[in-house]
Design a protein around this motif. Structure first.
Motif, PDB file in Angstrom:
ATOM      1  N   ARG A 185      18.422  -1.733  -5.674  1.00  0.00           N
ATOM      2  CA  ARG A 185      17.586  -2.469  -4.711  1.00  0.00           C
ATOM      3  C   ARG A 185      16.790  -1.502  -3.836  1.00  0.00           C
ATOM      4  O   ARG A 185      15.628  -1.749  -3.505  1.00  0.00           O
ATOM      5  N   ASP A 186      17.434  -0.395  -3.457  1.00  0.00           N
ATOM      6  CA  ASP A 186      16.761   0.607  -2.622  1.00  0.00           C
ATOM      7  C   ASP A 186      15.572   1.219  -3.367  1.00  0.00           C
ATOM      8  O   ASP A 186      14.483   1.376  -2.811  1.00  0.00           O
ATOM      9  N   ILE A 187      15.788   1.566  -4.647  1.00  0.00           N
ATOM     10  CA  ILE A 187      14.714   2.161  -5.452  1.00  0.00           C
ATOM     11  C   ILE A 187      13.633   1.122  -5.759  1.00  0.00           C
ATOM     12  O   ILE A 187      12.439   1.430  -5.731  1.00  0.00           O
ATOM     13  N   GLN A 188      14.063  -0.120  -6.016  1.00  0.00           N
ATOM     14  CA  GLN A 188      13.093  -1.178  -6.335  1.00  0.00           C
ATOM     15  C   GLN A 188      12.145  -1.464  -5.178  1.00  0.00           C
ATOM     16  O   GLN A 188      11.018  -1.904  -5.377  1.00  0.00           O
ATOM     17  N   SER A 189      12.593  -1.210  -3.949  1.00  0.00           N
ATOM     18  CA  SER A 189      11.765  -1.513  -2.771  1.00  0.00           C
ATOM     19  C   SER A 189      10.717  -0.436  -2.497  1.00  0.00           C
ATOM     20  O   SER A 189       9.866  -0.613  -1.626  1.00  0.00           O
ATOM     21  N   LEU A 190      10.753   0.678  -3.221  1.00  0.00           N
ATOM     22  CA  LEU A 190       9.847   1.799  -2.927  1.00  0.00           C
ATOM     23  C   LEU A 190       8.361   1.433  -3.028  1.00  0.00           C
ATOM     24  O   LEU A 190       7.590   1.781  -2.133  1.00  0.00           O
ATOM     25  N   PRO A 191       7.911   0.737  -4.092  1.00  0.00           N
ATOM     26  CA  PRO A 191       6.476   0.388  -4.127  1.00  0.00           C
ATOM     27  C   PRO A 191       6.046  -0.474  -2.945  1.00  0.00           C
ATOM     28  O   PRO A 191       4.955  -0.329  -2.423  1.00  0.00           O
ATOM     29  N   ARG A 192       6.934  -1.379  -2.517  1.00  0.00           N
ATOM     30  CA  ARG A 192       6.611  -2.255  -1.400  1.00  0.00           C
ATOM     31  C   ARG A 192       6.454  -1.461  -0.101  1.00  0.00           C
ATOM     32  O   ARG A 192       5.634  -1.793   0.741  1.00  0.00           O
ATOM     33  N   ASN A 193       7.274  -0.421   0.046  1.00  0.00           N
ATOM     34  CA  ASN A 193       7.268   0.359   1.292  1.00  0.00           C
ATOM     35  C   ASN A 193       6.441   1.635   1.209  1.00  0.00           C
ATOM     36  O   ASN A 193       6.450   2.438   2.139  1.00  0.00           O
ATOM     37  N   ALA A 194       5.743   1.849   0.082  1.00  0.00           N
ATOM     38  CA  ALA A 194       5.005   3.104  -0.121  1.00  0.00           C
ATOM     39  C   ALA A 194       3.914   3.303   0.928  1.00  0.00           C
ATOM     40  O   ALA A 194       3.712   4.411   1.433  1.00  0.00           O
TER      41      ALA A 194
END
Length: 455
Positions: A281-290
């Protein structure tokens, strides 16, 4: 892949500058407001090379760091669910260089010297580390769904004992610091049987100072110990990290076994499943928080550039016009901690915004202070205005875009079906029951039924 790329209305500031995308806004602010200050006060020589368009437009990057044979390359293969060009796995130190695993239509490897002249890749400034580094740096390109959203950087296994005394031919810690400033997530991998933090590993972790919010720790191969041993291993790891990562917060540690083989010890299966879900979940959120990460890094860079300008202009002001320059230079270098205190009071700067004093003293030895520029108030005011008002415009754009479009998520590979399925069970439960067993689950159930009948 960035959700803000399709921004329709854009944003504007009081001067009427229109930003169609957050990326464009960041790039414009940096080029027009911050870059002139950096160039005037030699910021790029002392701290970090200038940012380029590719730095703003690149996909989120994940940097993997750890001692040799802790499972860094295997971890990447586990995420992608396929081999990548240039991949080597073994119990000995196999990955002897940096590998940027990125998306490409055709599978292949791009050598470092060709990579640093490609304007579409965010690696051009690595040219400064010379041929010794570039000969050990490649880009592994392949068509993969995971890599459409993120890029992954594999690093050489960090050595311990006498082996670390052998020179790599380039400044390993400085290269890690360069990547640390530009990536979205730094994952430190530890092996349940290899918890010692060597001198080189300690230097590597210290190179990420100021990037604490990006760091995550993974205790890999945790299925190779039982529950009691795992508790002791976890405690020993936290104690070791506490001596190196000097933050009041407790660093987040994920436990698990990140490779495509059954667990060796299944008693902690539910724990490992929950931990891997959290990490995914942490890695999956990276594009959203980029976009927020790039904005945050620009703010940090602007604060450091301002402080650097104050230091350089103060040293210039204190230099004599004709005689005794060398003597005065040595005196000012010795007094640098005191100068930091003076500037803190004079300009109301937080002590945490100042660069490392020892490193700064070493670098200042090579410069003629009399040639330093004096303080240009207008350049400082431009950056202050950017921080005070124009960053807020971009923040509003990010929120608007998130409200309009669903957030982008990493998908494919190990992320496919990483959330709970329709049956709500984890790995090894429900339809996955018996995944870690050598026998057929039907055979196990047969024995169980027979035992109940006899009972």
């Amino acid at each position: 892949m960035f959700s803000w790329v399709k921004q329709e209305q854009g944003g504007s500031n009081k001067e009427g500058e229109m930003y169609q995308t957050v990326t464009e806004g960041l790039q414009t602010l940096y080029t027009k407001k911050l870059l002139p200050l950096e160039e005037t006060y030699l910021f790029h020589d002392f701290h970090s090379p200038a940012l380029e368009p590719a730095d703003f437009q690149s996909k989120p990057m994940v940097l993997l760091v750890g001692q040799y044979s802790t499972g860094k390359t295997t971890f990447i293969r586990y995420l992608l669910e396929q081999d990548f060009p240039g991949m080597r796995i073994g119990p000995e130190p196999t990955t002897d260089g940096f590998i940027a695993v990125m998306h490409g239509e055709n599978e292949g490897v791009v050598p470092g010297n060709a990579l640093v002249v490609d304007p579409k890749k965010p690696f051009r400034k690595l040219n400064a580390f010379g041929n010794s580094f570039l000969n050990r740096f490649i880009c592994s390109q392949m068509p993969n769904q995971v890599l459409q959203s993120i890029s992954i950087i594999d690093t050489p296994g960090i050595l311990s004992g006498e082996k670390q005394r052998i020179s790599r031919g380039y400044d390993f810690a400085e290269v890690l610091r360069w990547f640390g400033e530009r990536v979205d997530r730094i994952i430190l991998l530890f092996d349940a049987h290899k918890l010692d933090i060597s001198d080189e590993f300690s230097e590597a972790i210290k190179a990420f100072k100021g990037q604490d919010d990006k760091i995550r720790v993974v205790l890999n191969k945790a299925d190779q110990v039982d529950t009691q041993q795992l508790m002791r291993v976890y405690g020993a790891l936290m104690w070791s990290l506490g001596k190196v990562i000097n933050t009041p917060e407790v660093v987040r540690v994920y436990l698990g076994s990140f490779w495509a083989k059954p667990l060796q010890n299944t008693e902690n299966r539910r724990l490992f499943e929950a931990e891997s879900q959290d990490l995914f979940r942490d890695i999956q959120s990276l594009p959203r928080n980029a976009a927020l990460r790039k904005l945050n890094d620009l703010i940090k860079r602007a604060r450091l550039a301002k402080v650097h300008a104050y230091i350089i202009s103060y040293l210039k002001k204190e230099m004599p016009s004709l005689f005794g320059r060398e003597k005065k230079k040595d005196e000012l270098i010795q007094r640098l901690p005191e100068i930091y205190t003076i500037l803190q009071r004079e300009h109301h700067i937080s002590p945490g915004d100042f660069p490392n004093v020892t490193k700064m003293q070493d670098m200042l030895q090579h410069y003629d202070f009399s040639k330093f520029p004096s303080l240009k108030v207008k350049l400082i005011e431009k950056v202050d205005k950017m921080l005070a008002s124009k960053i807020a415009v971009l923040m509003a754009m990010i929120r608007e875009e998130e409200a309009k479009q669903p957030p982008a998520m990493v998908s494919g590979g190990a992320f496919e079906g990483s959330q709970d399925g329709p049956f709500g069970q984890g790995y090894g439960e429900g339809i996955s029951a018996g995944a870690d067993a050598e026998d057929w689950i039907v055979k196990q159930m047969g024995h169980l039924m027979l035992h109940k009948v006899k009972g």
